[in-house]
Design a protein around this motif. Structure first.
Motif, PDB file in Angstrom:
ATOM      1  N   PHE A 273       0.861  -1.180   0.000  1.00 30.25           N
ATOM      2  CA  PHE A 273       0.000   0.000   0.000  1.00 30.25           C
ATOM      3  C   PHE A 273       0.897   1.229   0.000  1.00 30.25           C
ATOM      4  CE2 PHE A 273      -2.711   3.150   2.046  1.00 30.25           C
ATOM      5  CZ  PHE A 273      -3.968   2.880   1.541  1.00 30.25           C
ATOM      6  N   ASP A 274       0.755   2.090  -1.015  1.00 28.55           N
ATOM      7  CA  ASP A 274       1.653   3.225  -1.232  1.00 28.55           C
ATOM      8  C   ASP A 274       1.256   4.403  -0.335  1.00 28.55           C
ATOM      9  OD1 ASP A 274       3.308   5.196  -2.183  1.00 28.55           O
ATOM     10  OD2 ASP A 274       2.323   5.341  -4.147  1.00 28.55           O
ATOM     11  N   VAL A 275       1.742   4.363   0.886  1.00 26.48           N
ATOM     12  CA  VAL A 275       1.387   5.424   1.843  1.00 26.48           C
ATOM     13  C   VAL A 275       1.839   6.806   1.364  1.00 26.48           C
ATOM     14  CG1 VAL A 275       1.716   6.245   4.205  1.00 26.48           C
ATOM     15  CG2 VAL A 275       1.262   3.825   3.779  1.00 26.48           C
ATOM     16  N   PRO A 276       3.091   6.967   0.880  1.00 23.08           N
ATOM     17  CA  PRO A 276       3.472   8.301   0.382  1.00 23.08           C
ATOM     18  C   PRO A 276       2.564   8.782  -0.745  1.00 23.08           C
ATOM     19  CG  PRO A 276       5.412   6.919   0.651  1.00 23.08           C
ATOM     20  CD  PRO A 276       4.237   6.026   0.850  1.00 23.08           C
ATOM     21  N   GLY A 277       2.189   7.859  -1.639  1.00 21.55           N
ATOM     22  CA  GLY A 277       1.291   8.237  -2.739  1.00 21.55           C
ATOM     23  C   GLY A 277      -0.036   8.764  -2.234  1.00 21.55           C
ATOM     24  N   ALA A 278      -0.538   8.140  -1.172  1.00 21.07           N
ATOM     25  CA  ALA A 278      -1.818   8.575  -0.598  1.00 21.07           C
ATOM     26  C   ALA A 278      -1.661   9.902   0.139  1.00 21.07           C
ATOM     27  CB  ALA A 278      -2.353   7.494   0.350  1.00 21.07           C
ATOM     28  N   ILE A 279      -0.574   9.995   0.910  1.00 18.43           N
ATOM     29  CA  ILE A 279      -0.373  11.201   1.726  1.00 18.43           C
ATOM     30  C   ILE A 279      -0.133  12.433   0.856  1.00 18.43           C
ATOM     31  CG2 ILE A 279       1.330  12.322   3.230  1.00 18.43           C
ATOM     32  CD1 ILE A 279       1.437   9.792   4.887  1.00 18.43           C
ATOM     33  N   SER A 280       0.645  12.254  -0.221  1.00 18.65           N
ATOM     34  CA  SER A 280       1.020  13.428  -1.028  1.00 18.65           C
ATOM     35  C   SER A 280      -0.205  14.076  -1.671  1.00 18.65           C
ATOM     36  CB  SER A 280       2.053  13.045  -2.085  1.00 18.65           C
ATOM     37  OG  SER A 280       1.492  12.096  -2.964  1.00 18.65           O
ATOM     38  N   LYS A 281      -1.280  13.308  -1.822  1.00 17.49           N
ATOM     39  CA  LYS A 281      -2.521  13.886  -2.373  1.00 17.49           C
ATOM     40  C   LYS A 281      -3.582  14.058  -1.288  1.00 17.49           C
ATOM     41  CE  LYS A 281      -2.345  12.313  -7.182  1.00 17.49           C
ATOM     42  NZ  LYS A 281      -2.911  11.350  -8.152  1.00 17.49           N
TER      43      LYS A 281
END
Ligand SMILES: [Zn+2]
Length: 347
Positions: A273-281
Motif C-alpha cells: 500500500f503506497d502510503v506516500p502516494g496517498a499522503i502526497s494527495k
C-alpha cells in the motif's frame, strides 16, 4: 426440507436437512422464490473457506434471496402474509455497541447467511427477522429482489465515497461487484464512471449502461485513460472492486488531489500500500464491509427505474439444477454476471 448443502470443500448435495423454521414473535417465514449465486458461495464450494471463515460442517449455501411471506410472528406489524419481499442476510445483535453506532454490518456478533457456521437459504423456506425483510414494490420482480443484496454493496461503496454531484468516478474491475458499484455511483451523482478490466466481454456488459465508459487494460493503463478523461487531474472517487493485489500498484495515480479511494474488493493476501502516494494527495481512504441501512434505498432506485439490474441476470436455473448452476458459476464465464436459482415458481 430439501436444500443445497455444501457438505465439504468441493462437494455439493441437494438433500434433506433439518433447518430451524420456528417463527419467533419478531420473525417472518418466507417461501423462497429466487436466490442469486454469489462469488462467496462459489468460493466456499471451491476453497472451503474465506479468510477466517472455514466450512467445518455441512452448510446450506445462498444469501441473495427474494420470496413471499407465508407466516408472521405475533409482534410483526410491518409485513403481512402474501407480501413479496427480499431479505438482508446479515442479522446483528441489536444491542451491540456496533449496532448502537449504526454500524451493524461490523457487529462482531452478526449472523450472516451462508457464512460458517450459519446456514444459507437455498431451500424452500426460511425464517428471518421482519426488521431485515423488505417489501418489494409491485414493479420489482423476485429476480430483481434477489439482486438487491449484491447491489447493496455498490450502495454502501457509493455512500462511503460521499459523492458530490458531477463527480467523475473510476472503478477497478468489471466483475459483478464492479458493475454494481458503477451503477450505484451513477445513481449517487457521478456524471460518468470509467471502469477498467482485462476482459472485453465484461467491459461490454458494463458499457451497455449510459454513463459507464470502458477501459480495456490490454490496450492502455487505467491511469493513462483517467488522465486523458480528466485533463490530467484524476478521478474524484476511485473504487477498487477487483480484489487484485496488482490493483494497488499505482492506485493513487488514479485519484485527484483530495479525492477518495474506496476499497471494496477483498484481496486474498496482504497487499503493498503506497502510503506516500496517498499522503502526497491527502487521499481519503474508505473501506466497505457488506452494507448497512441501504436495502430501502436500493429498492427505491430499482422501482424508480433509475437503476436497472435485469440485464445483469445472465442465467436462471431450476432448484433441481442448483448444482449445475454452481458448476457454471465455477467456470466464471466472462459473459456471466449473475446466475440465479428459482427455488419455488408458484408464489
Ligand atoms: Zn452476495
Amino acid at each position: 426440507m430439501q436444500a443445497l448443502v455444501l457438505e465439504e470443500k468441493g462437494v455439493l448435495a441437494l438433500r434433506d436437512i433439518d433447518l430451524p423454521l420456528t417463527v419467533g414473535p419478531e420473525d417472518v417465514k418466507i417461501a423462497i422464490h429466487t436466490v442469486g449465486v454469489c462469488g462467496s458461495d462459489v468460493h466456499y464450494y471451491t476453497h472451503g473457506a474465506i479468510g477466517p471463515y472455514v466450512v467445518r460442517a455441512p452448510m446450506v449455501l445462498g444469501h441473495e434471496a427474494a420470496g413471499t411471506v407465508v407466516e408472521v410472528g405475533e409482534n410483526v406489524r410491518s409485513l403481512s402474509v402474501g407480501d413479496r419481499v427480499c431479505m438482508e442476510p446479515g442479522v446483528p445483535d441489536p444491542s451491540s455497541r456496533a449496532s448502537k453506532l449504526g454500524l451493524y454490518n461490523v457487529d462482531p456478533a452478526v449472523r450472516f447467511w451462508a457464512t460458517p457456521p450459519v446456514h444459507g437459504i437455498l431451500a424452500p423456506y426460511a425464517v428471518h427477522p421482519a426488521a431485515f425483510t423488505y417489501r418489494l414494490p409491485d414493479n420489482v420482480s423476485f429476480a430483481e429482489g434477489a439482486m438487491v443484496e449484491p447491489f447493496a454493496i455498490g450502495m454502501q461503496a457509493a455512500t462511503r465515497a460521499r459523492i458530490v454531484p458531477g463527480d467523475v468516478g473510476a472503478v477497478i474491475g468489471a466483475g459483478p461487484i464492479g458493475i454494481m458499484v458503477a451503477l450505484a455511483a451513477l445513481a449517487g451523482g457521478c456524471s460518468r464512471v470509467l471502469i477498467s478490466d482485462f476482459s472485453a466481454e465484461k467491459l461490454a456488459i458494463a458499457a451497455a449502461y449510459p454513463g459507464i465508459e470502458p477501459v480495456n487494460l490490454t490496450e492502455t493503463t487505467f491511469a493513462a485513460a483517467i488522465a486523458k478523461a480528466t485533463g490530467g487531474w484524476g478521478a474524484d472517487v476511485v473504487f477498487e472492486a477487483s480484489g487484485s493485489a496488482k490493483a494497488f500498484d499505482g492506485l493513487f495515480d488514479l485519484v485527484r488531489p483530495g479525492g477518495a479511494v474506496v476499497l471494496v474488493g477483498l484481496p486474498v493476501d496482504t497487499v503493498r500500500f503506497d502510503v506516500p502516494g496517498a499522503i502526497s494527495k491527502e487521499v481519503r481512504v474508505e473501506t466497505v464491509f457488506r452494507y448497512a441501512n441501504v436495502f430501502d434505498r436500493a429498492l427505491e432506485l430499482i422501482a424508480s427505474g433509475k437503476v436497472d439490474l435485469k440485464p445483469l441476470i445472465t442465467g436462471t436455473y431450476a432448484f433441481g439444477e442448483s448444482i449445475a448452476a454452481f458448476e457454471r458459476a465455477v467456470e466464471a464465464r466472462p459473459t456471466d454476471v449473475k446466475l440465479q436459482i428459482r427455488v419455488q415458481e408458484e408464489n
